[in-house]
Write a protein that holds these residues in place. Sequence first.
Motif: not given
Ligand SMILES: Cc1cc2nc3c(=O)[nH]c(=O)nc-3n(C[C@H](O)[C@H](O)[C@H](O)COP(=O)(O)OP(=O)(O)OC[C@H]3O[C@@H](n4cnc5c(N)ncnc54)[C@H](O)[C@@H]3O)c2cc1C
Length: 483
Positions: A42, A46, A243, A374
């Motif tokens: 997250s 960008q 990226l 997001l």
């Molecule tokens: C470089 C990049 C650019 C991006 N740009 C965009 C954009 O502009 N717009 C958009 O909508 N999306 C974008 N995305 C996609 C988006 O960022 C992600 O899909 C989204 O942030 C995922 O959020 P989440 O809360 O599901 O997971 P994450 O933000 O990845 O959080 C996962 C959490 O789980 C925890 N965790 C994992 N496994 C364990 C475990 N076994 N035990 C304890 N904790 C654990 C980690 O520590 C972390 O806190 C981008 C992604 C990347 C990589």
Amino acid sequence: MSTSSPIIIVGGGIAGLATALAAAPAPVLLLTRAPGAKGAASAMAQGGIAAALDTGDTPQAHAHDTVVAGSQHNDPAVVDLLTQSAADAVHWLQSIGVAFDSNPDGRLQFGREGGHDRPRIVHAGGDATGAKVMEALVAKARASSHITRRAGVEVDGVLLRDGRVCGIAMINADGQREEIAGRAVVLATGGIGGLFAQTSNPPDADGSGLAIALAAGAALRDVEFVQFHPTALALPGLHSLPLITEALRGAGATLRDSKGRSLMQGVHPLGDLAPRDIVARQVWKANQAGGAVLDAHTVGAAFLHKFPTVFQACMDHGIDPRVQPIPVTPAAHFHMGGVAVDADSRTSVEGLYAVGEVACNGVHGANRLASNSLLEGVVFGRRLGAQLQQLSNPAETDATTSAQRHRESLSAVELEALRGLMMQFMGPLRTRAGLAEGLQECAAFAEAGWQGELAQELLRAAQRRTVSLGAHFLADQSEQLIS
Ligand SMILES: Cc1cc2nc3c(=O)[nH]c(=O)nc-3n(C[C@H](O)[C@H](O)[C@H](O)COP(=O)(O)OP(=O)(O)OC[C@H]3O[C@@H](n4cnc5c(N)ncnc54)[C@H](O)[C@@H]3O)c2cc1C
């Protein structure tokens, strides 16, 4: 279990934090590997967040673009829920302190990205949207007395009572095994890019939540659909890659093969700005044949102020992108599939929920529309938190069993080999023969560690889908689409 047993949320990215905040005043225990926003995808986002907020734009138009990008494989009701809740999600983020970029007259600025029929993307700090959003969410969570945070932990299983999830098992920050009871468990652990040799994701995005769900007997859905970003900076030997934004191609940069020939001319009417999966396959093929570069010299002196993040990443690795071609490679970027959930983020196992990138509620179909993830985290996280807030503690009994990830973690050497296998056989360009070979080679990894078992699930799902769809592309089934 005490009457105040918490809602346990595993993961502190946008989805986990939105859920935690919306669950107030119910007690929440938020478990993460690293403190704050560290290790969460997250914080790296960008482009921004898609929402029909501009004059003349509608949730229906946003939904239409979402479904076209998803090859109509999306669940239309869930898509409507996402796009109709988008404006409210942006306003909520503003209310907790996210300052989205605006014009001097105070109106929001809207960016445009591939697949959107108009400018619709709100952003903060230019290309630092994820970091700004996470800053506000983490601050709000720290100031919220109903949330207890524990970082430095590795959750690797759930506790079950009478078939219902009633807590988690983990290795705590002192390296000790610990079990914690909870009235509900939410997996918000992010994506699976870490299982591929090249990824734009942080290494923490290793699919651990999926493996925990599998161990608990929860159903997975659409796990064969992995989005590859066509242009990450190719850095041999490195796994998590910077990226190289699509906007550079929008500014005139062109993709070329090792002989200097255009990669995209004649392949798609939009040329270098063709849909991501099509560009990713061309870049992949060129790399197999000798190399692919992005020629961005025409951007010239504007590079530094227009694309400061890319400029810095290139310069850090000895490439001056104003005069030198940028070596690029496709990289695993986003997982459309995940733990199967309904629109309320319920998995097939009672008491277990999944939200954000680890979950699959059908909103992205076979390919994700840019800047919808997001948004997914905020919309479905808040919806889930509001429901969990109503949840009472289940009746107490002592008969608890644990369902842990089946095996140990792979060694570093094994994991590197598995990532290579996944990139080769489950990458942007798959073949039936390759999937069969990949499955055969994966068997030893599946015996050795949970990452191997998970990879096997992905390969099997890809093998079951015998027709190309969205990001799942079988070259031997539809060669005509890439030539
Ligand atoms: C470089 C990049 C650019 C991006 N740009 C965009 C954009 O502009 N717009 C958009 O909508 N999306 C974008 N995305 C996609 C988006 O960022 C992600 O899909 C989204 O942030 C995922 O959020 P989440 O809360 O599901 O997971 P994450 O933000 O990845 O959080 C996962 C959490 O789980 C925890 N965790 C994992 N496994 C364990 C475990 N076994 N035990 C304890 N904790 C654990 C980690 O520590 C972390 O806190 C981008 C992604 C990347 C990589």
